[in-house]
Structures are given as structure tokens and as C-alpha cells.
Scaffold this motif. Structure first.
Motif, PDB file in Angstrom:
ATOM      1  N   HIS A 150     -15.540 -10.097   6.613  1.00 57.18           N
ATOM      2  CA  HIS A 150     -15.447 -10.003   5.149  1.00 57.18           C
ATOM      3  C   HIS A 150     -15.033  -8.594   4.729  1.00 57.18           C
ATOM      4  O   HIS A 150     -15.836  -7.837   4.174  1.00 57.18           O
ATOM      5  N   PRO A 151     -13.781  -8.221   4.971  1.00 56.27           N
ATOM      6  CA  PRO A 151     -13.326  -6.879   4.592  1.00 56.27           C
ATOM      7  C   PRO A 151     -13.365  -6.632   3.084  1.00 56.27           C
ATOM      8  O   PRO A 151     -13.350  -5.476   2.650  1.00 56.27           O
ATOM      9  N   GLU A 152     -13.444  -7.721   2.300  1.00 55.23           N
ATOM     10  CA  GLU A 152     -13.496  -7.564   0.845  1.00 55.23           C
ATOM     11  C   GLU A 152     -14.819  -6.998   0.357  1.00 55.23           C
ATOM     12  O   GLU A 152     -14.963  -6.622  -0.819  1.00 55.23           O
ATOM     13  N   LEU A 153     -15.816  -6.912   1.250  1.00 53.73           N
ATOM     14  CA  LEU A 153     -17.131  -6.409   0.853  1.00 53.73           C
ATOM     15  C   LEU A 153     -17.074  -4.970   0.343  1.00 53.73           C
ATOM     16  O   LEU A 153     -17.848  -4.592  -0.541  1.00 53.73           O
ATOM     17  N   VAL A 154     -16.176  -4.168   0.884  1.00 56.65           N
ATOM     18  CA  VAL A 154     -16.054  -2.781   0.445  1.00 56.65           C
ATOM     19  C   VAL A 154     -15.672  -2.724  -1.027  1.00 56.65           C
ATOM     20  O   VAL A 154     -16.321  -2.053  -1.834  1.00 56.65           O
TER      21      VAL A 154
END
Length: 201
Positions: A150-154
Motif C-alpha cells: 500500500h504505497p498510497e499510505l504515505v
């Protein structure tokens, strides 16, 4: 990127937790006893400084060592990044983790000063803050790296943080007239508009 890095979540089972429980119980008892026996705050701080000097000095050393480690890691990683979209994403991830580390170091420093001042409950609230920051950093480390699940977490965390900026600006303005002159109505309206845009996503 001109180097390979491996990151590991540093969570370990508590070490000597029974010793800490003994310390914490004794420390709070001494502070409470001093308060109930009309010991002045200055006398209490002197007693704590003399009795727990080695422990306070050890926490100071731990803080300075951790600060050096965070700065070294940030400089080393950024020095190895290239001008590519992948590395740009990795830089955003590292910047967020370094920011969380900085906030944890500040809270850790506050723990030491609150203990020196004879405020164990205040110190405990800052310990809870450190734990919360660790949970966030660990979650991002396990799932939010650019090549993670889930790279969108940043981006989601940054946006979540920005939602509260208008409230922080309001509190700062109320507490300090000089800040209020900088965070004027136009700035606060822009922050509020940004929050509305984020919450509507």
C-alpha cells in the motif's frame, strides 16, 4: 538509486520489564511522598537529580545517539537517490519516516525533563506518544514503502495530518499575538479550504 538499503522494524520484546516496573513504582512513590510531606519542588528536583543521575545521563546519551543515527540515515539515503520517479517516491517515504523519528526524539527528550522535574504522569503521556508514533512508523515500514502493498499510505497519512492544521493554527494564534499576525484570516481561510478539499476526497 546508487545503493541498496534494507530496513527492519526494530520492535523487540521488553527487556528487563520487571526492573522497569520496580523503578516506576518507586519513582512515583517518592514523588507522591515528597508532595504529601510539603517538600518544595526545588528540593524534590535536587533529590531526584542526585538519586537518578546515572539513569538521566544514560537517557541523554541514548537521545543524542538516536539523533545522530536518524541524521546519518537521512543523509546517507538521500545521497544515494537519483532523479527518477521511483527515487522521488522513496524520498517522500524517507522524509516522512525521518519526520516521525524527529517527533519521537522530541517526545523522548520531554520524558527526561518531565522526570527530572518530578512529573511522572506527564512523562508517561509522552511515552504513550512515542508508542503511537512507533505504530505509525512501523505500519508505514511494513506496508507503505513505494514497493510495498500500500504505497498510497504515505500520501494518505500526510493528508490526514493536514486535516488538523487549521485547528493547530487556531490554537497557536490564540496563544500568541505574534503568531496570530502571521496566521491571519486569509491564511486560516486557505487552510480551512484545504481541509475541506481533503475531507471531500
Amino acid at each position: 538509486m546508487t545503493a541498496d538499503f534494507e530496513f527492519e522494524i526494530g520492535a523487540q520484546p521488553p527487556v528487563a520489564d520487571s526492573a522497569f516496573e520496580d523503578f516506576w513504582t518507586n519513582f512515583r512513590s517518592e514523588v507522591n511522598w515528597s508532595s504529601s510531606n510539603s517538600t518544595t519542588r526545588t528540593e524534590l528536583r535536587t533529590m531526584l537529580s542526585e538519586k537518578y543521575r546515572s539513569g538521566f545521563e544514560a537517557t541523554d546519551l541514548m537521545h543524542s545517539t538516536a539523533e545522530e543515527a536518524v541524521n546519518w540515515a537521512s543523509e546517507t539515503v538521500h545521497g544515494a537517490l537519483d532523479e527518477t520517479p521511483e527515487d522521488d517516491a522513496f524520498a517522500e517515504y524517507i522524509n516522512l519516516q525521518v519526520g516521525l523519528g524527529g517527533r519521537a526524539l522530541l517526545a523522548f527528550d520531554e520524558v527526561g525533563w518531565l522526570l527530572r522535574g518530578g512529573y511522572p504522569q506527564g512523562a508517561w503521556t509522552r511515552v504513550r506518544t512515542i508508542h503511537e508514533l512507533f505504530v505509525v512508523a512501523a505500519t508505514l515500514g511494513l506496508h507503505g514503502m513505494p514497493d510495498g502493498e500500500h504505497p498510497e499510505l504515505v500520501a494518505r497519512y500526510v493528508c490526514h495530518h493536514q486535516v488538523f492544521t487549521p485547528s493547530v493554527a487556531r490554537d497557536l494564534s490564540a496563544a500568541n499575538p505574534e503568531v496570530a499576525s502571521i496566521l491571519d484570516d486569509e491564511v486560516r481561510q486557505a487552510l480551512h479550504a484545504k481541509r475541506q478539499a481533503l475531507t471531500s476526497q
